[in-house]
Design a protein around this motif. Structure first.
Motif, PDB file in Angstrom:
ATOM      1  N   ILE A 140      32.285  57.932  41.569  1.00 26.98           N
ATOM      2  CA  ILE A 140      32.933  57.974  40.262  1.00 26.98           C
ATOM      3  C   ILE A 140      34.219  57.151  40.252  1.00 26.98           C
ATOM      4  N   SER A 193      23.145  57.312  42.382  1.00 31.87           N
ATOM      5  CA  SER A 193      23.697  56.904  41.097  1.00 31.87           C
ATOM      6  C   SER A 193      23.395  55.441  40.797  1.00 31.87           C
ATOM      7  N   PHE A 249      26.801  60.082  32.769  1.00 27.25           N
ATOM      8  CA  PHE A 249      28.232  60.271  32.602  1.00 27.25           C
ATOM      9  C   PHE A 249      28.775  59.034  31.907  1.00 27.25           C
ATOM     10  N   PHE A 277      27.313  56.049  34.165  1.00 29.10           N
ATOM     11  CA  PHE A 277      26.611  56.420  35.392  1.00 29.10           C
ATOM     12  C   PHE A 277      25.346  57.189  35.024  1.00 29.10           C
TER      13      PHE A 277
END
Length: 213
Positions: A155, A66, A192, A80
Motif C-alpha cells: 500500500i 495485489s 482499494f 489496488f
C-alpha cells in the motif's frame, strides 16, 4: 472535509452500482478468457481512513497478492486489486488448471503470475471504465504492476504523494465465482481506491456530493 461523515448511503449506493457495472463487464471478459460462465458482484462498499484500512486487512504484516496501478486524468490516485494469498491461489488454480500452483514461497510459476496479472488488468480496467462513464470524468490507468508482499509494503507504493493524516480509501468488495458454484465458494477480493487529496472532492462533486449539502 470529512467525507466519511459527510457522504450518505445514497452515495455509497452509487459507488456500489459503479462496482457492479464494472463487475458485469469483468465477468463478460473473464467468461471469454476462461471459456466458462463467470458471475461477479459487489456485496459491499465502504469508505475508511488510511489507518483503519491497515487494520481492516489484518495489519500491515499480512501477506497479500495485489495488482496496483496509478490513475491519471481528472482524478489522479491509486487503485489496488487485492486478494489474500489463499484466495489468489484458488483463483489462479482455476485460471491455469494447475492444482499444484502455490504462492507460499518463491519462485512462483510464471504462467500463474501472468494469469493473475491479466485478471487484475481486466478487473481494474472494467472498474475504471465504469467510473468514467458514470461521472463523465477522464480516467486512464498506468500499466498495472503485480506484487506479492506484506500489505504495508504494497500500500505504501500508492501513497507516495499522500499525507497519511486525513486521507481515506474507498473499499469495493468483489465476489467472483463460476455460474454453477455456491456463493460460499466464490473468490473474495477487494478494490482499494485511494484518490489523491484533491481528487476526492472532484469525484464526489461528479457523483452529486457538494460541500453545501
Amino acid at each position: 472535509m470529512d467525507y466519511i461523515n459527510f457522504i450518505s448511503s445514497t452515495h455509497i449506493d452509487i459507488l456500489k452500482e459503479v462496482g457492479n457495472i464494472g463487475a458485469g463487464h469483468s465477468a463478460t471478459s473473464l467468461s471469454k478468457l476462461l471459456e466458462k460462465k463467470i458471475d461477479m458482484n459487489v456485496p459491499d462498499v465502504k469508505i475508511v481512513s488510511f489507518n483503519d484500512l491497515m487494520e481492516w486487512v489484518g495489519g500491515p504484516d499480512v501477506v497479500i497478492a495485489s495488482v496496483f496501478l496509478r490513475i491519471e486524468g481528472d482524478i489522479p490516485g491509486s487503485l489496488f486489486f487485492v486478494l489474500s494469498i489463499e484466495q489468489a491461489e484458488r483463483f489462479i488454480k482455476q485460471l491455469i488448471g494447475d492444482d499444484q500452483f502455490s504462492l507460499k514461497e518463491p519462485p512462483y510459476n510464471e504462467l500463474g503470475l501472468s494469469a493473475f496479472q491479466e485478471l487484475g488488468n481486466i478487473l481494474t480496467g472494467s472498474y475504471l471504465s465504469s467510473l468514467s462513464d458514470l461521472t463523465d470524468l477522464t480516467i486512464y490507468p498506468s500499466v498495472p504492476a503485480l506484487t506479492i508482499d506484506m500489505f504495508g509494503a504494497v500500500i505504501s507504493h500508492g501513497l507516495i504523494e499522500l499525507s497519511h493524516a486525513g486521507d481515506f480509501a474507498i473499499i469495493i468488495d468483489t465476489a467472483i465465482k463460476e455460474e454453477d458454484q455456491l456463493e460460499k465458494d466464490s473468490v473474495k477480493g477487494h478494490f482499494f481506491l485511494l484518490p489523491d487529496p484533491d481528487s476526492f472532492k472532484k469525484l464526489f462533486d461528479a457523483l452529486g456530493v457538494t460541500d453545501e449539502e
